[in-house]
Design a protein around this motif. Structure first.
Motif, PDB file in Angstrom:
ATOM      1  N   MET A 234      14.699  25.051  57.097  1.00 43.28           N
ATOM      2  CA  MET A 234      14.252  25.647  55.839  1.00 43.28           C
ATOM      3  C   MET A 234      15.059  26.907  55.533  1.00 43.28           C
ATOM      4  O   MET A 234      15.558  27.092  54.412  1.00 43.28           O
ATOM      5  CB  MET A 234      12.764  25.994  55.908  1.00 43.28           C
ATOM      6  CG  MET A 234      12.219  26.549  54.597  1.00 43.28           C
ATOM      7  SD  MET A 234      10.539  27.195  54.747  1.00 43.28           S
ATOM      8  CE  MET A 234       9.685  25.747  55.318  1.00 43.28           C
ATOM      9  N   LYS A 235      15.216  27.777  56.534  1.00 47.41           N
ATOM     10  CA  LYS A 235      15.999  28.997  56.339  1.00 47.41           C
ATOM     11  C   LYS A 235      17.445  28.653  55.993  1.00 47.41           C
ATOM     12  O   LYS A 235      18.067  29.310  55.145  1.00 47.41           O
ATOM     13  CB  LYS A 235      15.955  29.846  57.606  1.00 47.41           C
ATOM     14  CG  LYS A 235      14.600  30.458  57.910  1.00 47.41           C
ATOM     15  CD  LYS A 235      14.638  31.213  59.237  1.00 47.41           C
ATOM     16  CE  LYS A 235      13.271  31.751  59.611  1.00 47.41           C
ATOM     17  NZ  LYS A 235      13.288  32.431  60.934  1.00 47.41           N
ATOM     18  N   PHE A 236      17.973  27.619  56.635  1.00 48.35           N
ATOM     19  CA  PHE A 236      19.350  27.217  56.358  1.00 48.35           C
ATOM     20  C   PHE A 236      19.501  26.763  54.911  1.00 48.35           C
ATOM     21  O   PHE A 236      20.423  27.185  54.203  1.00 48.35           O
ATOM     22  CB  PHE A 236      19.773  26.097  57.306  1.00 48.35           C
ATOM     23  CG  PHE A 236      21.071  25.448  56.929  1.00 48.35           C
ATOM     24  CD1 PHE A 236      22.272  26.104  57.128  1.00 48.35           C
ATOM     25  CD2 PHE A 236      21.085  24.191  56.343  1.00 48.35           C
ATOM     26  CE1 PHE A 236      23.472  25.515  56.749  1.00 48.35           C
ATOM     27  CE2 PHE A 236      22.271  23.589  55.971  1.00 48.35           C
ATOM     28  CZ  PHE A 236      23.470  24.259  56.173  1.00 48.35           C
ATOM     29  N   GLY A 241      21.399  28.012  49.122  1.00 44.94           N
ATOM     30  CA  GLY A 241      21.125  27.936  47.687  1.00 44.94           C
ATOM     31  C   GLY A 241      20.041  26.994  47.230  1.00 44.94           C
ATOM     32  O   GLY A 241      19.914  26.745  46.022  1.00 44.94           O
ATOM     33  N   ALA A 242      19.208  26.461  48.130  1.00 51.29           N
ATOM     34  CA  ALA A 242      18.114  25.583  47.699  1.00 51.29           C
ATOM     35  C   ALA A 242      17.122  26.364  46.847  1.00 51.29           C
ATOM     36  O   ALA A 242      16.805  27.524  47.144  1.00 51.29           O
ATOM     37  CB  ALA A 242      17.414  24.981  48.911  1.00 51.29           C
ATOM     38  N   ASP A 243      16.622  25.734  45.794  1.00 47.98           N
ATOM     39  CA  ASP A 243      15.662  26.359  44.885  1.00 47.98           C
ATOM     40  C   ASP A 243      14.291  26.414  45.558  1.00 47.98           C
ATOM     41  O   ASP A 243      13.683  25.380  45.840  1.00 47.98           O
ATOM     42  CB  ASP A 243      15.585  25.544  43.587  1.00 47.98           C
ATOM     43  CG  ASP A 243      14.617  26.122  42.566  1.00 47.98           C
ATOM     44  OD1 ASP A 243      14.015  27.180  42.841  1.00 47.98           O
ATOM     45  OD2 ASP A 243      14.458  25.506  41.492  1.00 47.98           O
ATOM     46  N   LEU A 244      13.797  27.631  45.799  1.00 50.64           N
ATOM     47  CA  LEU A 244      12.506  27.803  46.471  1.00 50.64           C
ATOM     48  C   LEU A 244      11.350  27.207  45.686  1.00 50.64           C
ATOM     49  O   LEU A 244      10.328  26.838  46.267  1.00 50.64           O
ATOM     50  CB  LEU A 244      12.238  29.301  46.677  1.00 50.64           C
ATOM     51  CG  LEU A 244      12.795  29.960  47.933  1.00 50.64           C
ATOM     52  CD1 LEU A 244      12.643  31.466  47.835  1.00 50.64           C
ATOM     53  CD2 LEU A 244      12.092  29.426  49.158  1.00 50.64           C
ATOM     54  N   ASN A 245      11.500  27.120  44.381  1.00 52.11           N
ATOM     55  CA  ASN A 245      10.396  26.676  43.531  1.00 52.11           C
ATOM     56  C   ASN A 245      10.623  25.292  42.936  1.00 52.11           C
ATOM     57  O   ASN A 245       9.985  24.926  41.950  1.00 52.11           O
ATOM     58  CB  ASN A 245      10.171  27.698  42.412  1.00 52.11           C
ATOM     59  CG  ASN A 245       9.883  29.083  42.958  1.00 52.11           C
ATOM     60  OD1 ASN A 245       8.997  29.260  43.783  1.00 52.11           O
ATOM     61  ND2 ASN A 245      10.649  30.073  42.514  1.00 52.11           N
ATOM     62  N   VAL A 246      11.503  24.527  43.550  1.00 55.16           N
ATOM     63  CA  VAL A 246      11.785  23.184  43.053  1.00 55.16           C
ATOM     64  C   VAL A 246      10.524  22.326  43.132  1.00 55.16           C
ATOM     65  O   VAL A 246       9.761  22.401  44.104  1.00 55.16           O
ATOM     66  CB  VAL A 246      12.940  22.539  43.851  1.00 55.16           C
ATOM     67  CG1 VAL A 246      12.585  22.329  45.315  1.00 55.16           C
ATOM     68  CG2 VAL A 246      13.378  21.225  43.209  1.00 55.16           C
ATOM     69  N   GLN A 247      10.289  21.530  42.100  1.00 54.25           N
ATOM     70  CA  GLN A 247       9.090  20.681  42.057  1.00 54.25           C
ATOM     71  C   GLN A 247       9.433  19.258  42.482  1.00 54.25           C
ATOM     72  O   GLN A 247      10.464  18.718  42.087  1.00 54.25           O
ATOM     73  CB  GLN A 247       8.502  20.665  40.645  1.00 54.25           C
ATOM     74  CG  GLN A 247       7.910  22.001  40.211  1.00 54.25           C
ATOM     75  CD  GLN A 247       7.337  21.943  38.807  1.00 54.25           C
ATOM     76  OE1 GLN A 247       8.083  21.850  37.828  1.00 54.25           O
ATOM     77  NE2 GLN A 247       6.022  21.988  38.701  1.00 54.25           N
TER      78      GLN A 247
END
Length: 352
Positions: A234-236, A241-247
């Motif tokens: 998850m941290k990686f 650049g993963a969107d924290l709030n992606v649905q």
């Protein structure tokens, strides 16, 4: 009826995602048992052959006379070697090998090429040499489970092969029968080393596209690592650049919603510390606080409130989180004097 339509859409997506027109290219090369050399002129010729292949898949091609069983591949590999010669690498037939069957044209009953099989049997040196030898179109051929060699190398946790495939521009966006990209596979099975190789070798804009991709369950890579309770990955993903709030695609849950549903305080804390939206709403309007209260999780509900969650937000059923408390005293304590409102707002915290 809706279920039938959904299945049809899913199948259409699978067919659209499949990129195996290179099968015919694979069968067309080296058919005269001549050594295959890796050079630009030959690669260009192979691409010309690829583009002449019809877009519609001819499934009957799998029953070709070139088809062999998986059990025979280990012995077959021992009959061939790849060596450096002027003009490029050459696949050579060693003494005792069956010369009438070109290994480059092998397609098993499961749809695997010799590269798939080299990876499955973890013949790493041979697999890496084949990657160097083959043009990109062959690297992206899918087997009957819609897996490319990159899917298999990731699943089997072979980061060196993954790196070589990405360097040769094997596609990161091909989806298997479950809609998973190779990065999805890495996240679902905890293959952090493989995920790191992918992120290191592809351009940033392409990585962002892959991070936004959903599998057939509507899940992105970040959703998967939350469901697998893998904070390291998850941290990686957040770091690249993963969107924290992606649905996710079915109900609109963010990674924070999923962590709350799992009653995982550590993941909730991590996501909030990284900046996840504490008031993100699902398609039905439920926030993480709605879910925590509805599941009677006073500890996580308290953490969400301490992180600034809006206690008065309503879902599409016109319910606040308090409406879901169901008499839980620990949770009710988070909503003092909530029944005293002016113009629909709690008097708590209001200035007069």
């Amino acid at each position: 009826m809706a279920s039938t339509d959904d299945e049809a859409v899913k199948l259409d997506h699978q067919e659209d995602a499949r990129m195996d027109s290179g099968i015919d290219l694979l069968r067309s090369i080296n058919k005269d048992d001549q050594p295959l050399r890796s050079n630009p002129e030959q690669d260009a010729d192979m691409k010309d052959k690829l583009y002449s292949v019809p877009e519609d898949r001819v499934d009957s091609a799998y029953s070709s006379s070139m088809s062999v069983s998986v059990e025979s591949i280990t012995g077959m590999m021992q009959g061939y070697s790849i060596s450096e010669q002027p003009g490029g690498e050459v696949l050579e037939i060693t003494e005792g090998a069956e010369e009438e069957l070109s290994p480059l044209a092998i397609i098993t009953d499961d749809g695997d090429t010799i590269l798939h099989l080299a990876i499955i049997h973890e013949k790493l040196d041979f697999a890496e040499k084949l990657v160097d030898l083959f043009p990109k179109e062959i690297l992206d051929i899918q087997n009957n489970l819609y897996q490319t060699p990159l899917h298999l190398a990731t699943y089997l946790d072979l980061p060196a092969v993954v790196r070589r495939l990405i360097q040769k521009e094997a596609s990161m966006e091909v989806q298997d029968q479950d809609g998973n990209s190779p990065l999805h596979v890495a996240c679902e099975h905890g293959r952090k080393d493989c995920a790191q190789e992918m992120a290191a070798e592809i351009p940033g804009h392409q990585l962002k596209r892959v991070l936004k991709m959903q599998n057939w369950r509507g899940l992105t890579c970040l959703h998967l690592v939350v469901l697998r309770r893998n904070p390291r990955l998850m941290k990686f993903l957040i770091g690249v650049g993963a969107d924290l709030n992606v649905q996710e695609g079915t109900s609109g849950k963010t990674p924070l919603h999923l962590a709350v549903e799992l009653h995982d305080m550590a993941l909730v804390t991590l996501l909030l510390s990284k900046g996840a939206n504490v008031d993100a709403a699902m398609f039905n309007g439920c926030t993480p606080l709605h879910l925590a209260v509805g599941r009677q999780d006073a500890s996580i509900a308290t953490l969400l409130c301490q992180s600034g969650a809006d206690r008065m937000l309503k879902n599409m059923e016109d319910e606040t989180a308090l409406d879901l408390a169901d008499g839980n005293d620990d949770i009710l304590a988070l909503f003092p004097f909530d029944d005293i409102q002016i113009s629909g707002r709690s008097v708590v915290g209001m200035k007069f």
